[in-house]
Design a protein around this motif. Structure first.
Motif, short mmCIF file in Angstrom:
data_model
loop_
_atom_site.label_atom_id
_atom_site.label_comp_id
_atom_site.label_asym_id
_atom_site.label_seq_id
_atom_site.Cartn_x
_atom_site.Cartn_y
_atom_site.Cartn_z
N ASP A 118 76.37 6.06 44.88
CA ASP A 118 75.72 5.94 43.58
C ASP A 118 76.19 4.70 42.83
OD1 ASP A 118 77.74 8.14 41.51
OD2 ASP A 118 78.27 6.86 43.18
N ARG B 146 65.50 7.94 45.87
CA ARG B 146 66.19 9.00 46.62
C ARG B 146 67.11 9.79 45.68
NH1 ARG B 146 70.68 6.97 50.42
NH2 ARG B 146 71.62 6.80 48.38
N GLU B 147 67.88 9.08 44.87
CA GLU B 147 68.81 9.74 43.97
C GLU B 147 68.08 10.63 42.96
OE1 GLU B 147 70.93 7.99 40.28
OE2 GLU B 147 72.14 7.49 42.04
N THR C 82 65.08 11.97 43.22
CA THR C 82 64.44 13.09 43.91
C THR C 82 65.49 14.14 44.29
OG1 THR C 82 62.71 11.64 44.73
CG2 THR C 82 62.99 13.75 45.85
N GLN C 83 66.64 13.71 44.78
CA GLN C 83 67.69 14.65 45.15
C GLN C 83 68.21 15.40 43.92
OE1 GLN C 83 70.35 12.04 47.29
NE2 GLN C 83 69.49 12.64 49.25
N ARG C 84 68.31 14.72 42.79
CA ARG C 84 68.74 15.39 41.57
C ARG C 84 67.73 16.46 41.17
NH1 ARG C 84 70.15 11.00 37.12
NH2 ARG C 84 70.72 12.85 35.93
N LEU D 19 65.73 18.10 43.19
CA LEU D 19 65.77 19.18 44.17
C LEU D 19 67.00 20.07 44.01
CD1 LEU D 19 64.47 17.27 47.30
CD2 LEU D 19 63.22 18.89 45.86
N ARG D 20 68.06 19.54 43.40
CA ARG D 20 69.27 20.35 43.15
C ARG D 20 69.13 21.24 41.93
NH1 ARG D 20 72.08 15.41 44.61
NH2 ARG D 20 72.27 14.95 42.41
#
Length: 115
Positions: free
Chosen positions: A13, A106-107, A109-111, A113-114
């Motif tokens: 990050d 990506r970051e 989207t991942q945030r 999804l969490r």
């Protein structure tokens, strides 16, 4: 492409800034004041539930709706800014900037999804 050991050792990050210093991690989607105000309203609803349950539920629902709306606005603005930063770039000459944009997508989207 050659292996870059210093880049490989950086946390995912972090990205070197213009002076070679890492930039901070992801910013919160809402500012501290907005988060504090919504948290306060939710806590108020929780604390008043025993005395007036329906009013407490209405207040909690309103706080939720406002939080969701503010988050959606923040995500929309981040997406707009990110898109403007890479859209129209020549992929041959701007490879590093495009890689950075992909990491940001990506970051984010991942945030999401969490959640």
């Amino acid at each position: 492409m050659m292996y870059d050991q210093s880049r490989a050792q950086q946390p995912p990050d972090k990205r070197p800034g213009s002076a070679g210093r890492p930039t901070p991690g992801p910013e919160p989607l809402l500012g501290a004041d907005e988060r504090a105000e919504l948290t306060g309203r939710l806590n108020h609803a929780l604390n008043t539930f025993a005395h007036s349950p329906l009013e407490a539920l209405e207040e909690a629902e309103t706080a939720f709706d406002e939080a969701a709306a503010q988050l959606m606005g923040a995500l929309t603005e981040r997406r707009r800014a990110l898109h403007a930063g890479w859209h129209g770039q020549d992929p041959e000459t701007q490879g590093e900037e495009l890689r950075h944009a992909l990491r940001q997508y990506r970051e984010m989207t991942q945030r999401l999804l969490r959640m």
